[in-house]
Design an enzyme around this catalytic site. Structure first.
Site, PDB file in Angstrom:
ATOM      1  N   GLY A 136      13.837  24.248 -38.281  1.00  0.00           N
ATOM      2  CA  GLY A 136      12.802  24.705 -37.356  1.00  0.00           C
ATOM      3  C   GLY A 136      12.072  25.943 -37.818  1.00  0.00           C
ATOM      4  O   GLY A 136      11.404  25.946 -38.853  1.00  0.00           O
ATOM      5  N   LYS A 207      18.524  17.020 -43.805  1.00  0.00           N
ATOM      6  CA  LYS A 207      18.182  18.412 -44.113  1.00  0.00           C
ATOM      7  C   LYS A 207      18.990  18.924 -45.301  1.00  0.00           C
ATOM      8  O   LYS A 207      18.467  19.655 -46.155  1.00  0.00           O
ATOM      9  CB  LYS A 207      18.437  19.288 -42.881  1.00  0.00           C
ATOM     10  CG  LYS A 207      17.562  18.913 -41.683  1.00  0.00           C
ATOM     11  CD  LYS A 207      18.030  19.627 -40.424  1.00  0.00           C
ATOM     12  CE  LYS A 207      17.243  19.189 -39.204  1.00  0.00           C
ATOM     13  NZ  LYS A 207      17.756  19.778 -37.954  1.00  0.00           N
TER      14      LYS A 207
END
Length: 435
Positions: A136, A207
């Site tokens: 994020g 990720k």
């Protein structure tokens, strides 16, 4: 190219709307930092009528996101649709083929197709940016690609999924079981209606594969990330971990050495004095070890409108400045193909929970399997039950912590116990973080 960076935005969900709000709210500051204005000129989404809390009447609307790439009044496309393939991938390919820069928050697409897209961006001499795809609002991509560029990174690991971290820290705080906390997280909007990608570790694995490539200069290799999630973590595991001086966290770990690469996402025990043990709620945190800079620690909000929109706009500012550079810190042709390291080749300590029938001989059967597999036991705890008897149908927990040793030995011990009548359920294995 005009003085204004003209952006097309595909996807107007929470993050897409957040990008527009952020560009509106910080317009003057962003222009000063970028050196020129950044303007959204066109958008695309599935539903024109939905109220997103922003004025969309000022933008051109394309029903098909692929049409954004072909617009002559667009310099850059930001994709916030999601999904490894489909319309998101088609838009990425079309945008780069048209010689326009591309920004995305799509970790699945980058994990699966990042090398192809990086090559296309290099050939077109445009930017491929994906800061929002990992953690994020934490600037970990920029930190590793630029700030730590002079360092050899030997390991990168961390808490990469806010949903799982929220669930585990709520279990820790309330003593509740997984299913109850998941249901509450779904009610509050912290977890999706179908939480599979989160709780089974897939989101974190996407990720981790990206971070590994960026950190080690290896080609993206999502398929070799050993992945498991938190479905089988119970309240008892949380309590036992606490008594042993640990906290349970879902951790993604990647290490590189000698042309080999290890990648794993799994629930593990984190020592109480490790920085990751103090990462609570939906926060994310990443640790990277550099040979000159030492330990780098990144922590912050890993999802949500504001943090993710902040990362998207940061990429747009880079593009407005003309800061491109290769997507994975070096040209795609220089990324090496690393041999995957099998988990069994690693050494470490393990936490094992056995659910067993409370009968004579059970302990001897389990310890014999450990002995025969060359597993050294550091401690053993039995919870529940009274004096075992031949006719007892009670089920109790047996907790074993091993000494450091080859992981293959623990795997061998569990294989030896498969089908054992002493076991009332599948054993739970969590490795102990030692980084």
């Amino acid at each position: 190219m005009t003085d204004v960076l003209r952006v097309a935005l595909a996807g107007l969900g929470t993050v897409g709307a957040g990008v527009i709000k952020l560009l509106d709210a910080n317009r003057e500051l962003i222009e000063r930092r970028a050196g020129r204005p950044i303007e959204v000129v066109a958008v695309s989404a599935r539903d024109r009528s939905r109220d997103r809390g922003v004025d969309l009447s000022r933008f051109a609307w394309e029903d098909d996101p692929a049409d954004l790439a072909a617009r002559e009044d667009v310099d850059c496309v930001a994709e916030l649709i999601g999904g490894a393939d489909g319309s998101a991938l088609a838009l990425a390919r079309d945008t780069l083929a048209a010689g326009k820069s591309f920004v995305t928050a799509n970790k699945a697409m980058i994990a699966h197709h990042g090398l192809e897209l990086a090559e296309a961006a290099e050939k077109a001499k445009v930017a491929l940016k994906y800061e929002a795809a990992v953690a994020g609002g934490i600037p970990v991509i920029k930190g590793l690609r630029e700030g730590a560029a002079a360092n050899e990174i030997t390991s990168v690991y961390g808490i990469l999924n806010g949903t799982c971290n929220y669930i585990l820290t709520e279990m820790e705080a309330k003593g509740s079981d997984f299913a109850d906390v998941l249901a509450e997280a779904q009610r509050l909007g912290y977890a999706e209606a179908d939480p599979t990608f989160d709780i089974d570790g897939i989101d974190a694995a996407h990720k981790l594969a990206i971070l590994a490539s960026l950190s080690f200069g290896t080609a993206l290799d999502f398929d070799t990330v050993a992945t498991s999630g938190i479905r089988r973590v119970i309240a008892e595991d949380i309590l036992e971990a606490r008594a042993l001086g640990f906290k349970v966290r879902l951790v993604g770990t990647a290490e590189a050495a000698g042309g080999k690469l290890f990648q794993r996402v799994h629930a593990c025990l984190v020592p109480r004095d490790h920085p990751l043990a103090h990462v609570a709620g939906s926060l994310n945190a990443i640790v990277a070890q550099g040979n000159f800079v030492g330990r780098l620690f990144f922590e912050g909000a890993g999802a949500g409108e504001g943090p993710t929109a902040s990362a998207v706009v940061a990429d747009l500012i880079d593009i407005a400045r003309g800061e491109y550079g290769p997507a994975f810190a070096m040209p795609h042709a220089r990324l090496t193909q690393a041999e995957a390291i099998e988990a069994g080749d690693r050494r470490g300590r393990a936490y094992l929970r056995f659910t067993v029938h409370d009968r004579p001989g059970v302990l001897a059967e389990i310890t014999a399997a450990m002995r025969d597999a060359n597993v050294s036991i550091e401690s053993m705890i039995q919870r529940g039950g009274a004096e075992p008897s031949e006719d007892s149908d009670d089920v109790v927990s047996l907790i074993i912590v091993t000494h450091e040793g080859p992981e293959r030995c623990v795997i061998d011990a569990l294989e030896r116990l498969k089908g054992a009548q002493s076991l009332a359920g599948e054993p739970m294995l969590m490795h102990i973080l030692d980084l």
